[in-house]
Each structure stands twice: as structure tokens, then as C-alpha cells.
Design a protein around this motif. Sequence first.
Motif, PDB file in Angstrom:
ATOM      1  N   GLU A   1      -6.679  -0.788  -7.934  1.00 41.03           N
ATOM      2  CA  GLU A   1      -7.895  -0.102  -7.478  1.00 41.03           C
ATOM      3  C   GLU A   1      -8.280  -0.542  -6.077  1.00 41.03           C
ATOM      4  OE1 GLU A   1     -11.495  -0.056 -10.140  1.00 41.03           O
ATOM      5  OE2 GLU A   1      -9.939   0.868 -11.414  1.00 41.03           O
ATOM      6  N   THR A   2      -8.128  -1.838  -5.822  1.00 45.88           N
ATOM      7  CA  THR A   2      -8.436  -2.354  -4.475  1.00 45.88           C
ATOM      8  C   THR A   2      -7.514  -1.711  -3.448  1.00 45.88           C
ATOM      9  OG1 THR A   2      -8.718  -4.446  -5.630  1.00 45.88           O
ATOM     10  CG2 THR A   2      -8.868  -4.490  -3.192  1.00 45.88           C
ATOM     11  N   HIS A   3      -6.213  -1.731  -3.760  1.00 47.91           N
ATOM     12  CA  HIS A   3      -5.242  -1.114  -2.853  1.00 47.91           C
ATOM     13  C   HIS A   3      -5.622   0.315  -2.574  1.00 47.91           C
ATOM     14  CE1 HIS A   3      -2.442  -4.322  -2.501  1.00 47.91           C
ATOM     15  NE2 HIS A   3      -2.103  -4.360  -3.798  1.00 47.91           N
ATOM     16  N   ARG A   4      -6.013   0.997  -3.636  1.00 47.66           N
ATOM     17  CA  ARG A   4      -6.325   2.419  -3.542  1.00 47.66           C
ATOM     18  C   ARG A   4      -7.512   2.635  -2.609  1.00 47.66           C
ATOM     19  NH1 ARG A   4      -5.624   6.388  -8.331  1.00 47.66           N
ATOM     20  NH2 ARG A   4      -6.602   8.252  -7.470  1.00 47.66           N
ATOM     21  N   ALA A   5      -8.508   1.779  -2.751  1.00 47.28           N
ATOM     22  CA  ALA A   5      -9.680   1.908  -1.891  1.00 47.28           C
ATOM     23  C   ALA A   5      -9.293   1.689  -0.436  1.00 47.28           C
ATOM     24  CB  ALA A   5     -10.739   0.888  -2.319  1.00 47.28           C
ATOM     25  N   ASN A   6      -8.463   0.651  -0.175  1.00 40.44           N
ATOM     26  CA  ASN A   6      -8.015   0.375   1.198  1.00 40.44           C
ATOM     27  C   ASN A   6      -7.242   1.564   1.779  1.00 40.44           C
ATOM     28  OD1 ASN A   6      -9.151  -2.122   1.072  1.00 40.44           O
ATOM     29  ND2 ASN A   6      -7.219  -3.211   0.634  1.00 40.44           N
ATOM     30  N   LEU A   7      -6.398   2.080   0.909  1.00 43.04           N
ATOM     31  CA  LEU A   7      -5.571   3.232   1.310  1.00 43.04           C
ATOM     32  C   LEU A   7      -6.440   4.390   1.787  1.00 43.04           C
ATOM     33  CD1 LEU A   7      -2.835   3.640  -1.408  1.00 43.04           C
ATOM     34  CD2 LEU A   7      -2.766   4.775   0.789  1.00 43.04           C
ATOM     35  N   PHE A   8      -7.409   4.724   0.946  1.00 43.34           N
ATOM     36  CA  PHE A   8      -8.286   5.847   1.270  1.00 43.34           C
ATOM     37  C   PHE A   8      -9.005   5.597   2.571  1.00 43.34           C
ATOM     38  CE2 PHE A   8      -8.899   9.021  -2.271  1.00 43.34           C
ATOM     39  CZ  PHE A   8      -7.710   8.697  -2.904  1.00 43.34           C
ATOM     40  N   ALA A   9      -9.421   4.334   2.773  1.00 47.15           N
ATOM     41  CA  ALA A   9     -10.152   3.998   4.007  1.00 47.15           C
ATOM     42  C   ALA A   9      -9.246   4.125   5.222  1.00 47.15           C
ATOM     43  CB  ALA A   9     -10.691   2.571   3.904  1.00 47.15           C
TER      44      ALA A   9
ATOM     45  N   ASN B   1      -3.843   4.577 -12.284  1.00 49.15           N
ATOM     46  CA  ASN B   1      -3.912   3.186 -11.843  1.00 49.15           C
ATOM     47  C   ASN B   1      -3.245   2.251 -12.839  1.00 49.15           C
ATOM     48  OD1 ASN B   1      -5.182   3.972  -9.623  1.00 49.15           O
ATOM     49  ND2 ASN B   1      -7.208   3.122 -10.101  1.00 49.15           N
ATOM     50  N   LYS B   2      -3.517   2.559 -14.128  1.00 50.08           N
ATOM     51  CA  LYS B   2      -2.977   1.711 -15.178  1.00 50.08           C
ATOM     52  C   LYS B   2      -1.447   1.711 -15.133  1.00 50.08           C
ATOM     53  CE  LYS B   2      -6.000   1.677 -19.020  1.00 50.08           C
ATOM     54  NZ  LYS B   2      -6.388   2.391 -20.267  1.00 50.08           N
ATOM     55  N   GLU B   3      -0.935   2.918 -15.041  1.00 52.97           N
ATOM     56  CA  GLU B   3       0.537   3.061 -15.028  1.00 52.97           C
ATOM     57  C   GLU B   3       1.138   2.384 -13.805  1.00 52.97           C
ATOM     58  OE1 GLU B   3       1.064   7.384 -17.264  1.00 52.97           O
ATOM     59  OE2 GLU B   3       0.374   7.304 -15.188  1.00 52.97           O
ATOM     60  N   ILE B   4       0.458   2.522 -12.677  1.00 55.59           N
ATOM     61  CA  ILE B   4       0.960   1.907 -11.446  1.00 55.59           C
ATOM     62  C   ILE B   4       0.967   0.386 -11.606  1.00 55.59           C
ATOM     63  CG2 ILE B   4       0.547   1.586  -8.968  1.00 55.59           C
ATOM     64  CD1 ILE B   4      -0.797   4.349  -8.996  1.00 55.59           C
ATOM     65  N   GLY B   5      -0.153  -0.150 -12.192  1.00 56.16           N
ATOM     66  CA  GLY B   5      -0.246  -1.588 -12.414  1.00 56.16           C
ATOM     67  C   GLY B   5       0.918  -2.077 -13.262  1.00 56.16           C
ATOM     68  N   ARG B   6       1.206  -1.296 -14.332  1.00 57.42           N
ATOM     69  CA  ARG B   6       2.315  -1.686 -15.197  1.00 57.42           C
ATOM     70  C   ARG B   6       3.625  -1.653 -14.410  1.00 57.42           C
ATOM     71  NH1 ARG B   6       1.952   2.226 -19.507  1.00 57.42           N
ATOM     72  NH2 ARG B   6      -0.238   1.683 -19.601  1.00 57.42           N
ATOM     73  N   ALA B   7       3.805  -0.597 -13.641  1.00 56.84           N
ATOM     74  CA  ALA B   7       5.057  -0.439 -12.894  1.00 56.84           C
ATOM     75  C   ALA B   7       5.252  -1.562 -11.889  1.00 56.84           C
ATOM     76  CB  ALA B   7       5.054   0.906 -12.168  1.00 56.84           C
ATOM     77  N   LEU B   8       4.164  -1.992 -11.246  1.00 55.81           N
ATOM     78  CA  LEU B   8       4.309  -3.011 -10.197  1.00 55.81           C
ATOM     79  C   LEU B   8       4.010  -4.419 -10.732  1.00 55.81           C
ATOM     80  CD1 LEU B   8       2.619  -1.160  -7.193  1.00 55.81           C
ATOM     81  CD2 LEU B   8       5.036  -1.353  -7.715  1.00 55.81           C
ATOM     82  N   ASN B   9       3.726  -4.475 -12.045  1.00 55.42           N
ATOM     83  CA  ASN B   9       3.453  -5.767 -12.656  1.00 55.42           C
ATOM     84  C   ASN B   9       2.212  -6.457 -12.097  1.00 55.42           C
ATOM     85  OD1 ASN B   9       4.585  -6.892 -14.884  1.00 55.42           O
ATOM     86  ND2 ASN B   9       6.531  -7.382 -13.819  1.00 55.42           N
ATOM     87  N   VAL B  10       1.170  -5.682 -11.805  1.00 53.53           N
ATOM     88  CA  VAL B  10      -0.108  -6.262 -11.386  1.00 53.53           C
ATOM     89  C   VAL B  10      -1.204  -5.598 -12.202  1.00 53.53           C
ATOM     90  CG1 VAL B  10       0.519  -6.946  -9.040  1.00 53.53           C
ATOM     91  CG2 VAL B  10      -0.221  -4.608  -9.508  1.00 53.53           C
TER      92      VAL B  10
ATOM     93  N   GLU C   1       0.839  -1.207   0.000  1.00 55.26           N
ATOM     94  CA  GLU C   1       0.000   0.000   0.000  1.00 55.26           C
ATOM     95  C   GLU C   1       0.879   1.264   0.000  1.00 55.26           C
ATOM     96  OE1 GLU C   1      -3.911  -1.863   2.265  1.00 55.26           O
ATOM     97  OE2 GLU C   1      -2.352  -0.835   3.401  1.00 55.26           O
ATOM     98  N   ARG C   2       1.984   1.224   0.760  1.00 53.86           N
ATOM     99  CA  ARG C   2       2.896   2.379   0.784  1.00 53.86           C
ATOM    100  C   ARG C   2       3.511   2.608  -0.591  1.00 53.86           C
ATOM    101  NH1 ARG C   2       6.079   2.041   6.595  1.00 53.86           N
ATOM    102  NH2 ARG C   2       4.158   1.696   7.732  1.00 53.86           N
ATOM    103  N   GLU C   3       3.838   1.468  -1.242  1.00 52.69           N
ATOM    104  CA  GLU C   3       4.400   1.551  -2.586  1.00 52.69           C
ATOM    105  C   GLU C   3       3.419   2.237  -3.534  1.00 52.69           C
ATOM    106  OE1 GLU C   3       7.116  -1.836  -4.750  1.00 52.69           O
ATOM    107  OE2 GLU C   3       5.716  -2.463  -3.179  1.00 52.69           O
ATOM    108  N   VAL C   4       2.168   1.758  -3.446  1.00 53.75           N
ATOM    109  CA  VAL C   4       1.132   2.320  -4.305  1.00 53.75           C
ATOM    110  C   VAL C   4       0.926   3.799  -3.993  1.00 53.75           C
ATOM    111  CG1 VAL C   4      -1.318   2.213  -4.906  1.00 53.75           C
ATOM    112  CG2 VAL C   4      -0.013   0.100  -4.588  1.00 53.75           C
TER     113      VAL C   4
END
Lengths: 490, 209
Positions: B177-185, B162-171, B149-152
Motif C-alpha cells: 500500500e505504501t509503494h502504491r501511494a508513492n507510485l501514484f504521487a 494488494n494482497k496478491e502482490i504482497g504474496r507474490a513479492l513476499n511482503v 516500485e516498477r515491480e509493483v
Amino acid sequence: MFAHLQRLRLWLLAWAALSLLSGMYIARGELTRQQDVFDTNARIVHRLLSQQVVQHDAILATLALLHGGNAADRPEQRLPALYGQIAAAAHRGANETWPSPELANAEAESLRLKRAVLADVDLQKGTYQLVLAAQPDSYALTIALRNMVPWAEWPMKPDTSPVQVRLDLGAKTYTVQAGRPFAMGDAGWTFEARKVLAAESQPFEVVSRLHVPWSALPWTYMLISAGTIALALLRGRMLVQQRTQQRREEERQRVGQRTRLNTLGELAAGMAHEINQPLTAILANTQAASRLLDDAEPDLTAARSAMQMAVQQARRASDVVGRLRRTVERPGSAAAVQSVDLHAACQHALYLLEPELQRSRCTPTLTVDGTPFEVQADPVALEQIIHNLLTNALQAMEQVPLQQRALQLVLSHTATHGVLRVQDTGPGIPPDALGKVFEPFFSTREGGLGLGLSLCESLAQGMGAHLSAANLPNQGAEFTLQMPLATPAP
Amino acid sequence: MTAPLSPLIHLIDDDEAVRSSLALLISTVGLRVQPWADPQTFLKTFDRESIGAIVLDVRMPGISGLTVLDMLKEQKVDQPVIMLTGHGTIDMCRRAFKSGAAEFLEKPVDDERLLEALQTSVRQHVQSRQRNQADRVTRQRYAQLSEREREVLGLIVSGLTNKEIGRALNVSPRTIETHRANLFAKLEIDALAQLVRQYAALVDEDTAA
């Protein structure tokens, strides 16, 4: 005391070292001189003696050349009369023999070497024979060394000269000049010169020797030099002591001045604090009261109490000032008034300021208008006032060129008062400052404390005198000190 | 006016008259004052948590106000300090500011200047306390994040989609998007702008470490 002894020892050590050095230098110079003289004399001696012996060869050769002729007319018989050193001359005719075999041997040797040959050398007696083989007659000369030395040309006084001169031949030796006796190994210096005479036939070695003992060194000069050094060092020491004294005096004055300034600073800081505290309280209280009264429903009790506190603090501040005055005031200053010769007081002040006057290239003039008089004053305070006024004048004149500087002290008196006027040719007092010059902390001088003239006025008032300031019509300022006369003029 | 939680001014001066008069003056603007006669007692017992300011006399017997100032800074006391002095030199003034004094005033001090300095100091203190408070909360929330989550969060803060992040982290972007939602929460954040404003500094600090 210990340090003093230590220093004295240092001076003594320096003296000893310098004396030793100079002594060594003088002794070495003297020894070198003596050696030079000795070497020259030894060379002359060698030359003189060589000339003599070469002559013998020449005489024999001449005899041989003149050979024969009339046996009765033997020229060699006249030689002893012509030459002092020739004791006898002999010859051997063609069919004669020499009286001694030694002469015969020498003749054989001479024949072989084709030159004269020594025979019968007896250096104890100081004689030798010189034989030359020739045809038809051979000749022999008997030489007396005693008479051979040409004393007339001798470079030394044979009776008094300390130089020994000998002629050596193998182990035999003949003393030409006895000189001063010494043993090898005696303390001192020994010079020696050896050289064989310049005649193959008479290979005597001339040995000259001179021994210079310690006692012959130039002690008088050495002592004089040590004495001179001692005097020079004493003089130097005196100068150093004077310088030290002077520096110490300067240092003492500077420290004193700094201490005074520090004390003054401390006093000011203490005063500032002592006065500031009540002032702070007064200001805070009155401003608090004023704020309280501004409120819609003023808290009058609080405001009143604040004002009362302000009053208390104002008293406290005034107490501080009062205490300070009492501390600084000198008790009984008014009682010291007595008859003072104002002229003498001025002269004394000028005398004390001599160095400052010289530094500012200023020659003061002190004139008396009218009859001499005495005033009623406190001598100490008067001196301080005059001193301050003169210093002030000198400082003012630092701002004008040298040739414009003039300091005048004019004394005069009215029926009741003696008057001293101190006039300078400085820039004068700015008109707006004229009324303030006697106020404390007022100064036109950069960095001036502004207390000098204020102090003068206080002192003047303290002894019943009056001090005023004015500008002169042309240039400069004039300070006037008026004091009651000791005995009012009739 | 004097509410119990109003700011508290600590006043240290060895002179009783000065102390009481300044205390009175300060109290007229509704600030509470605690006077101290002895700096040692003050250092030992004053309330470090209180909101307010410190008024410190330079010249005191036993211990100089400048020394007290140095000790306060050493102990990380965050109340602003106003120095008072009867005869301040430039050197003394420089030393005071170097040691972190908020203001340097000469005695006798004018009410306007003192009160204004006090009010400014108090305001600044309140703000700094609030900032610190917010900072503490932010840190606590940030600490709850997982490594991924910190990485994201770091990549979001640097402005990647999100797309770029997915590419960067290979996911897949979905996972992001899930990570992002958790982060915000977890960080209790509603908007991206708020996220960047509050956490950009922390992310920088973290990656730098």
C-alpha cells in the motif's frame, strides 16, 4: 576490320580441321581396304603353294607304292614331262648308292621320320630335292620353284603387284614375286603375313609383305573432299553473313522504332510539364481569387492581382503551344507541290508494303476508272498519306477472317480533281466515330496513338488535297483522297 | 486570421508562378506559407520544430522531389509531406507513398483537394506532436520510480490486488500500500484506470527489455 580478320581466321581454321579429319577418314578407309585385299591375297598364296608342295609328297608316296617292277619301265622318268616343277626324278635301287652323300643322309632321315625329307636346298637357284626312303627303291625329286608357282591361279599380277612374296627356310630365301621394293623404316604403312606351308616335309615359310608409302594414299579424293568442305563452309559463311545482316537490319528497325517512341514520350512529358505549370498557376490563382471574393470583406486588391497572374499564366500556356507548333511545322511544306503520277505513287506504296500485304495474305487490286492522269501533290506527303491509308486498311482487316480480306485501290478523276479511293473489308468505322477519325489522339485501335489519320489530313490540307472517310454499303470502310489535277481535263 | 503561431506550410516548387499562386491559395484558409524555390536551401534551413506540413513538387531541376522526400524521412522530419506532380505515374505514386508521403496530388490541383489534404495533414501533425509530448512526460515520470516500485506497478497493471502482490513479492499488503501511494504521487496519477491507460505500454516495453 580486326574482328573481320579474326572471323576469317576462324573459318580457315575450321576448314583446315575438317579437311584434316576427312582426309584421315579417307586414308584410313583406303588403308583398311588395301589391308583386306592384302590379307586375302596372302591367304590365297599360302593355299596355292601349300597345294603344290603337298602334291610332291603324294607323288613320292605313289612312286614308292608302285615300287620295283621293271627297271626299264621307270615311271618316275615321265614325271618331269607331267609336272613342270619337277626338274628331275631319281631312284636308288636295293643295291645302289645315291650319287651324293647328302641324298644318302636325307634318305636315312626319311627312314627315321617315315616321311619325305628335304635335301640339297639351294634357294638362290630356286631348287631343292625331296627324298623319300622306301623299299625296295627310294626316290628323290628335284623341284624347281620357278615352275612350281601356279601363275594361272595367282591372285595378283606378278609383274605389277606391289606385294612381295618370298619363301623362307631358315636364313635362306627365295623370291616368288618381287613387288615394290622398300626398306624397313620407310615412311608409310607395312603389312606382313607369315605362314609355314601346310606340308611337314617342306616347311617353307610364305612371307607376304606390302608397303604403302604416303604417296600411295588417295590424295585425289582427299583434295576433292577438302575442296568440297571449303565450298560448303563458304556457303555456310555466306548464309551466316546474310542472317547477321538481316538480324542487324531488324535490330536497327526496332531500335529506330523505340527511339521514335521514346522521343514521342519525352515530347509528351515535356509538353505536359510545360503546359501543366501555367495551368496549375491559373487554377490556383482563379480559385484563390474566388475564395477571396467570397470573404465577408473581400480583399479586392489581392483578388485582382490573382486574376492578373492567371491571365499572365494563360498567355504563358498559349506561348508554349505556339512554340511547339513552330518547332514541329516544316518550313516551306506548301512549296513542294508538283505533277505526280498517282497510279505510279500507288504502285510504289504497294511495293513498299509487300511484306505486310503478304503477312495478312491480302492481294490488293489497283484499278483506274477512265483515262490516266496526273495530280498536283507533294510526292513525299502523298506517299506518306497512301502508305498510312493502306496500313490503316490492313490493320482494320486483321479483325476479319482471311478469306474476307480484300484491299482495293480505285483511281478516277473528275473535271478538276483526281480521286484515290482506298477500300477495305474490315469492320468499318463505328457511326459515332465517323466524325472524329481525323481528330488527333482519336483511335479505335487498342494502343493506337490516334495520330496517323490526323497526320494524313494535315498533310492533305497542306498540299491542297482533301481527305474524307465513309463506310461502304456492305462491309468495310472507304477513304477518299481528292487532289487537283495537274492539267485539268479538257 | 493569420495568428503568429498558426501552422506553417512549406511550399517547394521551382516555378515562380506556381509557387506564388499556390501560396496565395493556401493563405486564403488562414495557413501561413513559406515558399522555397530551391529544395537544397529548404533542406538546410527550414524550421523542423514548426507545426504544419510540406508541399513538394516532384519535378524540379537538380534534385527530384522524391529524393527530397527520402532525405526528409532519413532526417526524421515529422511534418507530413504532400507531393505534387504534373504527370504522375503509378510507379512514382507507389514510390512516394512507400517513402512516407501523406498525399500525392496531380497538377493542376483543385483547391478543395489541396486545402483539405493540407488541413488533414496539419491536424495529424498537431496530434502526433501532442502525443509525443505526452509520451515524453510519461517517460520522465516513469524514470523516477525505484526498482521495487516498477515491480509493483507491473503487477498492478496485470490486475493483481494488494494482497496478491504482497504474496507474490513476499511482503505484507501494508508495504504494498505504501509503494502504491508513492507510485501514484510520483506519476501524478489519481485513478487506477488512468494509471493503467498511461503506463501499461511502458511497463510492457520495460519488461520486454
